[in-house]
Design a protein around this motif. Structure first.
Motif, PDB file in Angstrom:
ATOM      1  N   SER A 173     -13.238   8.976   1.448  1.00  0.00           N
ATOM      2  CA  SER A 173     -12.604   7.736   1.006  1.00  0.00           C
ATOM      3  C   SER A 173     -11.195   8.018   0.486  1.00  0.00           C
ATOM      4  O   SER A 173     -10.921   9.062  -0.095  1.00  0.00           O
ATOM      5  CB  SER A 173     -13.436   7.088  -0.108  1.00  0.00           C
ATOM      6  N   ALA A 218       0.834  -1.208   0.000  1.00  0.00           N
ATOM      7  CA  ALA A 218       0.000   0.000   0.000  1.00  0.00           C
ATOM      8  C   ALA A 218       0.865   1.253   0.000  1.00  0.00           C
ATOM      9  O   ALA A 218       0.593   2.213  -0.717  1.00  0.00           O
ATOM     10  CB  ALA A 218      -0.921  -0.005   1.215  1.00  0.00           C
ATOM     11  N   TRP A 231      -5.738   4.573   9.024  1.00  0.00           N
ATOM     12  CA  TRP A 231      -5.686   3.252   8.403  1.00  0.00           C
ATOM     13  C   TRP A 231      -6.776   2.411   9.053  1.00  0.00           C
ATOM     14  O   TRP A 231      -6.921   2.396  10.274  1.00  0.00           O
ATOM     15  CB  TRP A 231      -4.311   2.618   8.628  1.00  0.00           C
ATOM     16  N   HIS A 263     -10.289  -6.509   4.794  1.00  0.00           N
ATOM     17  CA  HIS A 263      -9.974  -5.368   3.943  1.00  0.00           C
ATOM     18  C   HIS A 263      -9.037  -4.427   4.691  1.00  0.00           C
ATOM     19  O   HIS A 263      -9.080  -4.339   5.915  1.00  0.00           O
ATOM     20  CB  HIS A 263     -11.235  -4.574   3.571  1.00  0.00           C
ATOM     21  N   ASP A 264      -8.225  -3.706   3.930  1.00  0.00           N
ATOM     22  CA  ASP A 264      -7.408  -2.639   4.492  1.00  0.00           C
ATOM     23  C   ASP A 264      -7.539  -1.428   3.583  1.00  0.00           C
ATOM     24  O   ASP A 264      -7.450  -1.540   2.356  1.00  0.00           O
ATOM     25  CB  ASP A 264      -5.945  -3.060   4.591  1.00  0.00           C
ATOM     26  N   TYR A 265      -7.755  -0.262   4.184  1.00  0.00           N
ATOM     27  CA  TYR A 265      -7.908   0.935   3.383  1.00  0.00           C
ATOM     28  C   TYR A 265      -7.625   2.158   4.244  1.00  0.00           C
ATOM     29  O   TYR A 265      -7.452   2.061   5.464  1.00  0.00           O
ATOM     30  CB  TYR A 265      -9.308   1.017   2.768  1.00  0.00           C
ATOM     31  N   GLY A 274      -7.449   2.310  -1.340  1.00  0.00           N
ATOM     32  CA  GLY A 274      -7.985   1.002  -0.980  1.00  0.00           C
ATOM     33  C   GLY A 274      -9.498   0.938  -0.946  1.00  0.00           C
ATOM     34  O   GLY A 274     -10.068  -0.134  -0.770  1.00  0.00           O
ATOM     35  N   ASN A 275     -10.177   2.083  -1.106  1.00  0.00           N
ATOM     36  CA  ASN A 275     -11.638   2.103  -1.134  1.00  0.00           C
ATOM     37  C   ASN A 275     -12.152   1.868  -2.541  1.00  0.00           C
ATOM     38  O   ASN A 275     -11.508   2.227  -3.522  1.00  0.00           O
ATOM     39  CB  ASN A 275     -12.170   3.461  -0.644  1.00  0.00           C
TER      40      ASN A 275
END
Length: 255
Positions: free
Chosen positions: A189, A11, A33, A122-124, A192-193
């Motif tokens: 957002s 990321a 995060w 999920h990670d964003y 990662g979104n």
């Protein structure tokens, strides 16, 4: 969390090369995060037990470098939310340190139990927009005694971003002019979104308290609120409402 370290390194590189970054040095934004586990309904109790075990071990060994609040939604999504100031913050040796403190075998066993509880994670990154946020008494994500949450997701097309923000500012100005007691935080957002959106988080004591706040606010705002909010909704492509609660029993902050 099983793939967390590799994901965060990737990321960081993607954010750097794509130029999708964190607004560093800009007091208007605070980036977070978010690690989200989509827990199987039958495994919720085991998941929460292991998460509390993780939090207890973090506290026991006073692990530095991570401060996290936790929220879970009615559809069994658990979101671990941690502030970051720079891109480098996404690569932190938190669990390496924990492994050394509690023993690698013990930590591996703990995470193996957790990994059985979900198939999707999920990670964003999201960013709080303080310019759009309405908390006249001071911004906090965790108002005392208000663990209940409603998360409002307002999706729009990227080409319409400027118009949507303008209409969101109009809503805040109306709240300010009326002296509204209904406070909210606005997040945008980020990396990662899927899709562009604003997420508005509103805190309350419980569902009944939330309903009362909404009713009182609608009365206070009057007819002008209906036209202002309708104008904002008309600029969107999708709206989603998610009910949840904060979990201070899973949160962690180092001493």
């Amino acid at each position: 969390m099983r793939t967390l370290r590799n994901y965060l390194i990737t990321a960081a590189l993607c954010i750097f090369w794509l130029g999708i970054g964190i607004a560093q040095g800009n007091d208007q934004f605070q980036a977070y995060w978010v690690h989200e586990d989509v827990v199987k309904p039958s495994m919720v109790m085991q998941y929460e037990t292991v998460c509390k075990e993780l939090t207890d071990n973090m506290k026991k060994h006073n692990i530095q470098g991570l401060s996290v609040i936790v929220s879970n939604t009615v559809d069994n999504r658990y979101m671990w939310i941690s502030p970051i100031n720079t891109i480098a913050d996404v690569d932190r040796p938190v669990f390496q340190t924990l492994s050394e403190k509690m023993g690698p075998e013990n930590m591996t066993a703990m995470f193996n139990k957790m990994n059985k509880c979900y198939d999707v994670e999920h990670d964003y990154i999201i960013q709080m927009d303080k310019e759009l946020t309405y908390m006249p008494d001071g911004i906090t994500q965790t108002p005392v005694g208000q663990e209940y949450r409603k998360f409002h997701y307002y999706y729009y097309t990227p080409g319409n971003a400027a118009i949507v923000k303008e209409k969101a500012l109009a809503i805040k100005k109306l709240f300010q002019s009326k002296g509204s007691k209904l406070h909210y935080r606005v997040y945008h957002s980020g990396f990662g979104n899927r899709g562009a959106y604003y997420m508005v988080a509103i805190a309350a004591k419980d569902a009944a308290d939330y309903a009362n706040k909404i009713t009182e606010n609608n009365t206070l705002m009057g007819p002008e609120w209906q036209s202002t909010f309708s104008d904002f909704m008309g600029s969107l492509i999708q709206y989603e409402l998610v009910e949840g609660q904060m979990r201070p029993d899973m949160a962690y902050s180092p001493k």
